[in-house]
Design an enzyme around this catalytic site. Structure first.
Site, PDB file in Angstrom:
ATOM      1  N   GLU A 249      60.776  81.678  -1.058  1.00 36.74           N
ATOM      2  CA  GLU A 249      60.705  80.335  -0.201  1.00 36.74           C
ATOM      3  C   GLU A 249      61.967  79.966   0.493  1.00 36.74           C
ATOM      4  OE1 GLU A 249      59.267  80.855  -3.165  1.00 36.74           O
ATOM      5  OE2 GLU A 249      57.385  79.829  -3.186  1.00 36.74           O
TER       6      GLU A 249
ATOM      7  N   GLU B 271      53.566  81.685  -8.598  1.00 34.58           N
ATOM      8  CA  GLU B 271      53.176  80.475  -9.226  1.00 34.58           C
ATOM      9  C   GLU B 271      51.900  80.293  -9.551  1.00 34.58           C
ATOM     10  OE1 GLU B 271      54.666  78.249  -5.339  1.00 34.58           O
ATOM     11  OE2 GLU B 271      56.176  77.271  -6.833  1.00 34.58           O
TER      12      GLU B 271
HETATM   13  N1  3HC Z   1      51.273  82.447   5.108  1.00 33.61           N
HETATM   14  C1  3HC Z   1      50.764  82.774   6.211  1.00 33.61           C
HETATM   15  N2  3HC Z   1      50.667  83.924   6.815  1.00 33.61           N
HETATM   16  C2  3HC Z   1      51.344  84.938   6.229  1.00 33.61           C
HETATM   17  C3  3HC Z   1      51.844  84.642   5.025  1.00 33.61           C
HETATM   18  C4  3HC Z   1      51.947  83.521   4.516  1.00 33.61           C
HETATM   19  N3  3HC Z   1      52.546  83.076   3.339  1.00 33.61           N
HETATM   20  N4  3HC Z   1      52.602  85.746   4.594  1.00 33.61           N
HETATM   21  C5  3HC Z   1      52.061  86.932   5.722  1.00 33.61           C
HETATM   22  N5  3HC Z   1      51.110  86.292   6.662  1.00 33.61           N
HETATM   23  C6  3HC Z   1      50.810  87.043   7.626  1.00 33.61           C
HETATM   24  C7  3HC Z   1      51.638  87.528   8.816  1.00 33.61           C
HETATM   25  O1  3HC Z   1      52.121  86.335   9.816  1.00 33.61           O
HETATM   26  C8  3HC Z   1      50.939  88.465   9.421  1.00 33.61           C
HETATM   27  O2  3HC Z   1      50.063  87.877  10.344  1.00 33.61           O
HETATM   28  P1  3HC Z   1      49.621  88.549  11.616  1.00 33.61           P
HETATM   29  O3  3HC Z   1      48.792  89.943  11.046  1.00 33.61           O
HETATM   30  O4  3HC Z   1      48.716  87.623  12.358  1.00 33.61           O
HETATM   31  O5  3HC Z   1      50.803  88.953  12.498  1.00 33.61           O
HETATM   32  C9  3HC Z   1      50.099  88.998   8.367  1.00 33.61           C
HETATM   33  O6  3HC Z   1      50.034  88.024   7.303  1.00 33.61           O
HETATM   34  C10 3HC Z   1      50.458  90.444   7.903  1.00 33.61           C
HETATM   35  O7  3HC Z   1      51.886  90.149   7.329  1.00 33.61           O
HETATM   36  P2  3HC Z   1      52.812  91.324   7.614  1.00 33.61           P
HETATM   37  O8  3HC Z   1      52.733  91.969   8.865  1.00 33.61           O
HETATM   38  O9  3HC Z   1      54.294  90.524   7.146  1.00 33.61           O
HETATM   39  O10 3HC Z   1      52.429  92.145   6.445  1.00 33.61           O
HETATM   40  P3  3HC Z   1      53.275  93.394   5.501  1.00 33.61           P
HETATM   41  O11 3HC Z   1      52.112  94.112   4.929  1.00 33.61           O
HETATM   42  O12 3HC Z   1      54.343  94.150   6.115  1.00 33.61           O
HETATM   43  O13 3HC Z   1      53.939  92.248   4.534  1.00 33.61           O
HETATM   44  C11 3HC Z   1      54.095  90.493   2.895  1.00 33.61           C
HETATM   45  C12 3HC Z   1      53.275  91.591   3.607  1.00 33.61           C
HETATM   46  C13 3HC Z   1      55.100  91.148   2.106  1.00 33.61           C
HETATM   47  C14 3HC Z   1      53.363  89.779   2.144  1.00 33.61           C
HETATM   48  C15 3HC Z   1      54.872  89.835   4.152  1.00 33.61           C
HETATM   49  O14 3HC Z   1      53.895  89.234   4.949  1.00 33.61           O
HETATM   50  C16 3HC Z   1      55.649  88.552   3.592  1.00 33.61           C
HETATM   51  O15 3HC Z   1      56.894  88.597   3.152  1.00 33.61           O
HETATM   52  N6  3HC Z   1      55.085  87.496   3.684  1.00 33.61           N
HETATM   53  C17 3HC Z   1      55.696  86.049   3.368  1.00 33.61           C
HETATM   54  C18 3HC Z   1      55.771  85.555   1.862  1.00 33.61           C
HETATM   55  C19 3HC Z   1      56.195  84.161   1.584  1.00 33.61           C
HETATM   56  O16 3HC Z   1      57.113  83.877   2.269  1.00 33.61           O
HETATM   57  N7  3HC Z   1      55.411  83.618   0.587  1.00 33.61           N
HETATM   58  C20 3HC Z   1      56.073  82.602   0.375  1.00 33.61           C
HETATM   59  C21 3HC Z   1      55.294  81.479   1.136  1.00 33.61           C
HETATM   60  S1  3HC Z   1      55.911  79.685   0.793  1.00 33.61           S
HETATM   61  C22 3HC Z   1      55.287  79.321  -0.587  1.00 33.61           C
HETATM   62  O17 3HC Z   1      54.565  80.150  -1.245  1.00 33.61           O
HETATM   63  C23 3HC Z   1      55.275  77.905  -1.184  1.00 33.61           C
HETATM   64  C24 3HC Z   1      55.021  77.677  -2.419  1.00 33.61           C
HETATM   65  O18 3HC Z   1      55.872  77.450  -3.211  1.00 33.61           O
HETATM   66  C25 3HC Z   1      53.781  76.449  -2.187  1.00 33.61           C
END
Ligand code: 3HC
Ligand code: NAI
Length: 704
Positions: A125, A105
């Site tokens: 999301e 975004e």
């Molecule tokens: N918010 C907060 N913490 C997050 C995060 C997020 N969006 N994404 C990852 N983290 C944290 C994890 O909890 C983890 O924390 P920890 O080390 O304390 O356990 C750390 O970051 C590392 O994450 P991973 O172990 O999963 O790392 P990878 O390298 O394997 O993967 C990733 C990275 C592909 C970015 C994966 O973490 C992921 O898919 N994250 C979620 C992404 C997501 O869902 N984004 C959308 C969020 S909602 C949003 O954006 C709403 C908007 O429209 C307003």
């Protein structure tokens, strides 16, 4: 630490977000962005703004943890995006890593986008029960078209940088260092007089989609994804992108807020963090050196052995399977080849990939083939004597430092560890069937499992794409111990006159992927019965002649489930049909054991009797320190047993229901059904929390 920096590189202002590990957007980052924009606006000597991130990824989304704050609002970030988009000098986003959710975004609010070839882009999301709440539902359709945008937002899937370029989402794919590729792009833009471009001003042309496109999509969302309110909301929000931008934005904002506060989204967010937490082993030093795993051995090429081997071949790890006969070996290798060819036929693998994976899989009838393996997993029949013999042999054959793992579903890992005479090298690796598909791996830590063995297996689990949860040693570990009480009640209900489809239908109405009868028919009634029989031999069963009487009778009758065409159900292919023979068997057993049959058993009673003892068992497991965290139990049941993720797993669900409700109903069943064998005795922790009107998350039990 400064989360957002603004630095000069010639004519270009470079805005850098540095919020490790994934540059998630939270209040402080939004504030940092706003002040950087202030400075950029104030300095007219800059000719362009470049937005990029430090670390391994561009922004991977909004900070998911912040969505639980009662005062959360998407408005400040959205207003910041608006400010970026309306800047009068060009704004370039340089993308790398995972450009997800709020990250995409942010990129779409910039005027131009350049990405490294390895970049993945998506709006995940929906997996959190949400929709993109920072104008993603409005900007993405304007560049990618409605169909692709709806598909990406509804599935949450990622696309590659090249696919994003082909779809018009980004402007250039360029290899190098993100800062430098971004700068090169910005400088070229300045040289050619490139101007600001604003996606929000684009109008989606009418047509291009079928007249009933949104009606069909909305209907599909309501019928096929009825447990997930985000599905229908996403269709509505994307449809609103055909309105003027500010009207569509208002629709998105309203729907996002409704979803953020929904039980389903809270449950899915809980699971997101529970999965991250599960990977962390309390007390295990971060710097513990793992053992290298380059070759894996598997003993037993049956249902599980074959599936387990595929995981390693998929990850490029050489794997040898050892069997007792050539026929068994060929059957196992044939099953793996068949599975790979089926994937190739569906276009999921190329024929070259099939050959590469099969080349990594070899078979042998000689245990000596295991002598150079770094990890050997035994997956032979669930029989303690046999497994002890195998473990003793592995203790001798395996090289020094090799890890010896057992895939036992229920047996005592410490006994097996002793049999190897090198208990420190032993760990349980409990895969779930089909082992090449199911995401869960229960890692069972024995009393003497060495820290580096645990660390190695947790790391390996990630490499083969599993979500690993550590369990202590007890009958059935976390998952099967809870499944045992669930199956117990299912069988009592059968003997009381409920049909398999009534029982399954009751829990499936809550969103359970499969009720207990269908589940056992699929896993194999023989497998289930043998487990109960083994447990009986070990003295674990209650002195109750009616205990799991149905599964034992079915086993005696050769009704093994799907594999023999009849179990609780009768099968036409894979389709279960109600079988009057099951009712007859259950009635006969009820007669033998003096169990009264009833013509009417309510759905609510079935749900309570299946799930409340299961939850109660989960409390005991947590209290005893078998599971470190309630979230670990939730991950086990959602990733391994089809418990609905929109309910967050059994422990999260218990808190949502209210522990008092569960305690009261357990007391009711203790009074009405009798409690001679302790089936309805509350876990002390559940009793305490319910008595104090608290939730499980408020408790500090467990061993961490
Ligand atoms: N918010 C907060 N913490 C997050 C995060 C997020 N969006 N994404 C990852 N983290 C944290 C994890 O909890 C983890 O924390 P920890 O080390 O304390 O356990 C750390 O970051 C590392 O994450 P991973 O172990 O999963 O790392 P990878 O390298 O394997 O993967 C990733 C990275 C592909 C970015 C994966 O973490 C992921 O898919 N994250 C979620 C992404 C997501 O869902 N984004 C959308 C969020 S909602 C949003 O954006 C709403 C908007 O429209 C307003
Ligand atoms: P299976 O019966 O399909 O396969 C067992 C295989 O072990 C057979 O091919 C047999 O020939 C082989 N075997 C027996 N003795 C052997 C020996 N001495 N040396 C080498 N191979 C030998 O059984 P399945 O279902 O694969 O189960 C294996 C283990 O996995 C059991 O401990 C079971 O409890 C566990 N498990 C099973 C699950 C399931 O759903 N089937 C799920 C999770 C664990």
């Amino acid at each position: 630490m400064q989360l957002v920096r603004l630095e000069r590189r010639g004519d270009v202002a470079v805005l850098t977000i540095a919020n490790p590990p994934v540059n998630a957007i939270g209040t402080a980052v939004v504030a940092g962005l706003a002040s950087a924009i202030d400075r950029f606006e104030a300095d007219r000597s800059y000719k362009a703004l470049l937005v990029h991130c430090d670390g391994s990824t561009f922004v991977a989304g909004g900070d998911i943890g912040s969505f639980d704050d009662p005062g959360f609002s998407a408005a400040p970030f959205n207003a910041t995006l608006d400010r970026i988009e309306t800047l009068d000098r060009p704004v370039v986003a340089s993308l790398h890593g995972s450009v997800l959710g709020g990250g995409l975004e942010l990129a779409l609010a910039c005027h131009w986008r350049v990405a490294l070839p390895s970049t993945k882009l998506g709006m995940p999301e929906v997996k959190l029960g949400l929709l993109p709440g920072s104008l993603g539902t409005q900007r993405l359709p304007r560049v990618a078209g409605i169909k692709l945008a709806l598909d990406m937002i509804s599935t949450g899937r990622n696309i590659s940088a090249q696919a994003a370029k082909d779809a018009g989402i980004i402007d250039e794919v360029s290899d190098g260092v993100p800062l430098e590729t971004g700068l090169a792009f910005a400088q070229a833009l300045i040289s050619r007089g490139g101007a600001a471009r604003r996606i929000s001003t684009l109008i989606i042309p009418p047509g291009g989609i079928e007249a009933d496109f949104f009606a069909t999509a909305a209907n599909d969302a309501r019928t096929k994804k009825s447990f997930y309110p985000a599905a229908a909301a996403i269709v509505q929000a994307v449809q609103a992108s055909t309105l003027p931008f500010k009207d569509g934005a208002a629709v998105e904002a309203r729907l996002f807020e409704e979803l953020r506060q929904s039980r389903e989204s809270m449950a899915l967010r809980h699971l997101f963090f529970a999965e991250c937490e599960a990977a962390k082993v309390p007390g295990l030093a971060k710097d513990v050196k793992t053992r290298p795993i380059t070759k894996v051995g598997i003993v037993g090429a049956g249902t599980m052995g074959g599936g387990i081997a595929m995981n390693f071949a998929n990850a490029g790890i050489q794997t040898v399977l050892v069997e007792t006969s050539q026929a068994a070996l060929e059957r196992g290798l044939g099953m793996m080849k068949g599975n790979y060819e089926a994937s190739a036929a569906k276009g999921r693998l190329t024929t070259q990939q099939v050959s590469q994976r099969m080349a990594l899989l070899t078979g042998s009838l000689d245990y000596a083939a295991l002598s150079d393996c770094d990890l050997v997993i035994e997956a032979v029949f669930e029989n303690m004597e046999l497994k002890k013999q195998i473990c003793a042999r592995l203790g001798q054959v395996c090289k020094s430092g090799a890890i010896i793992a057992t895939n036992t579903s229920t047996l005592d890992v410490d006994v097996l560890a002793q049999a190897t005479a090198r208990a420190q090298d032993v760990v349980g690796m409990h895969f779930f069937s089909p082992a090449n598909v199911m995401r869960l791996l229960e890692v069972v830590r024995g009393a003497q499992t060495a820290p580096d063995v645990l660390a190695t297996v947790m790391q390996l689990a990630r490499k083969i794409g599993k979500v690993a949860v550590v369990s202590g040693v007890c009958y059935g570990f976390i998952g099967n111990r809870m499944a045992e009480v669930y199956m117990r009640e299912a069988e009592f209900l059968l003997m009381e006159g409920a049909t398999p489809s009534q029982i399954d239908g009751a829990v499936e109405s809550l969103g359970m992927a499969m009720g207990p009868c269908r589940m056992l028919d699929m896993a194999g009634i023989d497998v289930g019965a043998k487990t109960v029989i083994e447990y009986g031999k070990a003295g674990g069963l209650p002195p109750d002649p009616t205990y799991r009487a149905v599964v034992r009778r079915m086993f005696e009758l050769g009704r093994f489930g799907q594999k023999t065409g009849a179990g609780y159900y009768r099968y036409e292919g894979r389709k279960p049909e109600e079988d009057p023979e099951t009712a007859r068997i259950a009635k006969e057993l009820a007669g033998t054991h003096g169990i009264a049959q009833r013509s009417e058993i309510s759905r609510q009673e079935i749900i309570e009797r299946l799930l409340y003892p299961l939850i109660n068992e989960g409390f005991k497991i947590f209290e005893e320190g078998i599971a470190w965290r309630p979230g670990d139990i939730d991950v086990v049941w959602t990733a391994g047993y089809g418990f609905p993720d929109h309910k967050g797993g059994p422990m999260f669900y218990a808190d949502s229901l209210g522990l008092g409700v569960i305690a009261d109903r357990m007391a009711h069943y203790a009074a009405t059904r009798g409690n001679a064998y302790g089936y309805w005795t509350l876990s002390p922790l559940l009793q305490k929390q319910a008595g104090e009107r608290k939730q499980l998350i408020d408790s500090k039990a467990g061993t961490s």
